[in-house]
Scaffold this motif. Structure first.
Motif, mmCIF file in Angstrom:
data_model
loop_
_atom_site.group_PDB
_atom_site.id
_atom_site.type_symbol
_atom_site.label_atom_id
_atom_site.label_comp_id
_atom_site.label_asym_id
_atom_site.label_seq_id
_atom_site.Cartn_x
_atom_site.Cartn_y
_atom_site.Cartn_z
ATOM 1 N N PRO A 125 99.326 76.203 2.087
ATOM 2 C CA PRO A 125 99.497 77.430 2.876
ATOM 3 C C PRO A 125 98.665 77.386 4.156
ATOM 4 C CG PRO A 125 98.842 77.922 0.603
ATOM 5 C CD PRO A 125 98.762 76.455 0.776
ATOM 6 N N GLN A 126 99.297 77.628 5.271
ATOM 7 C CA GLN A 126 98.640 77.487 6.566
ATOM 8 C C GLN A 126 97.478 78.453 6.789
ATOM 9 O OE1 GLN A 126 99.356 74.906 8.875
ATOM 10 N NE2 GLN A 126 100.169 74.289 6.892
ATOM 11 N N SER A 127 97.471 79.594 6.099
ATOM 12 C CA SER A 127 96.396 80.579 6.283
ATOM 13 C C SER A 127 95.233 80.383 5.316
ATOM 14 C CB SER A 127 96.954 81.995 6.098
ATOM 15 O OG SER A 127 97.921 82.265 7.080
ATOM 16 N N ASN A 133 94.980 78.386 9.759
ATOM 17 C CA ASN A 133 95.964 78.803 10.755
ATOM 18 C C ASN A 133 96.503 80.165 10.324
ATOM 19 O OD1 ASN A 133 95.943 76.435 12.427
ATOM 20 N ND2 ASN A 133 96.983 75.389 10.748
ATOM 21 N N GLN A 136 100.241 83.236 7.919
ATOM 22 C CA GLN A 136 101.200 82.935 6.853
ATOM 23 C C GLN A 136 100.664 83.485 5.534
ATOM 24 O OE1 GLN A 136 101.710 78.812 5.792
ATOM 25 N NE2 GLN A 136 103.463 79.250 4.491
ATOM 26 N N TYR A 138 100.258 84.053 1.615
ATOM 27 C CA TYR A 138 100.443 83.140 0.486
ATOM 28 C C TYR A 138 99.865 83.761 -0.781
ATOM 29 C CZ TYR A 138 95.492 81.830 0.996
ATOM 30 O OH TYR A 138 94.122 81.863 1.066
#
Length: 155
Positions: A125-127, A133, A136, A138
């Motif tokens: 997961p990007q977050s 990042n 996003q 999740y």
């Protein structure tokens, strides 16, 4: 010289026992994150795994890191389901932590002690911590519980 009655001796002794019991209980059943060693297996080429290690360390956990070429046997040995796999696998106090699970969720797991195999932030997961990042959403999944897998936290 003051004489003590039997009642005052017994009451005083009970008070000491209650205080001692409270102190022992407070230390015997709560363990700070700093005392919990997280053992993690990660690939030598994965920078996001190193980011997660730093996140856990900055959150007070002690980490023992194993850098290995193939993490899949570690995942298999710890019963991580294929659909919940991520890039690194960790173990803390008998629980499996798969992927970029936030330190707060690990702390909650260790506090609540549910009957389960562990937690997973499936995929990458990007977050999530280490990926960093934002934007996003999740889920963190509690897996290996008697009543099946379920969402443990939403981020």
């Amino acid at each position: 010289m003051k004489t003590l009655s039997r009642r005052s001796v017994v009451a005083g002794g009970l008070g000491v026992l209650l205080v001692a019991g409270a102190l022992v209980g407070a230390t015997a059943f709560t363990t700070p994150a700093s005392a919990q060693q997280v053992e993690v297996w990660k690939s030598p080429t994965c920078g996001c795994c190193e980011g997660w290690v730093k996140h856990m360390q900055s959150s007070g956990f002690s980490l023992k890191v194993h850098t290995i070429d193939d993490v899949d046997p570690v995942k298999a040995a710890n019963g991580v389901p294929d659909n919940l796999m991520s890039c690194h696998t960790a173990v803390v106090d008998g629980y499996v932590i798969e992927g970029h699970v936030p330190a707060g969720d690990v702390r909650r797991l260790l506090s609540e002690r549910p009957r389960a195999k562990g937690l997973s932030a499936p995929g990458m997961p990007q977050s999530a911590p280490g990926m960093d990042n934002p934007g996003q959403p999740y889920d963190v999944i509690l897996f290996g519980a008697p009543d099946g897998n379920k969402v443990y936290a939403r981020h």
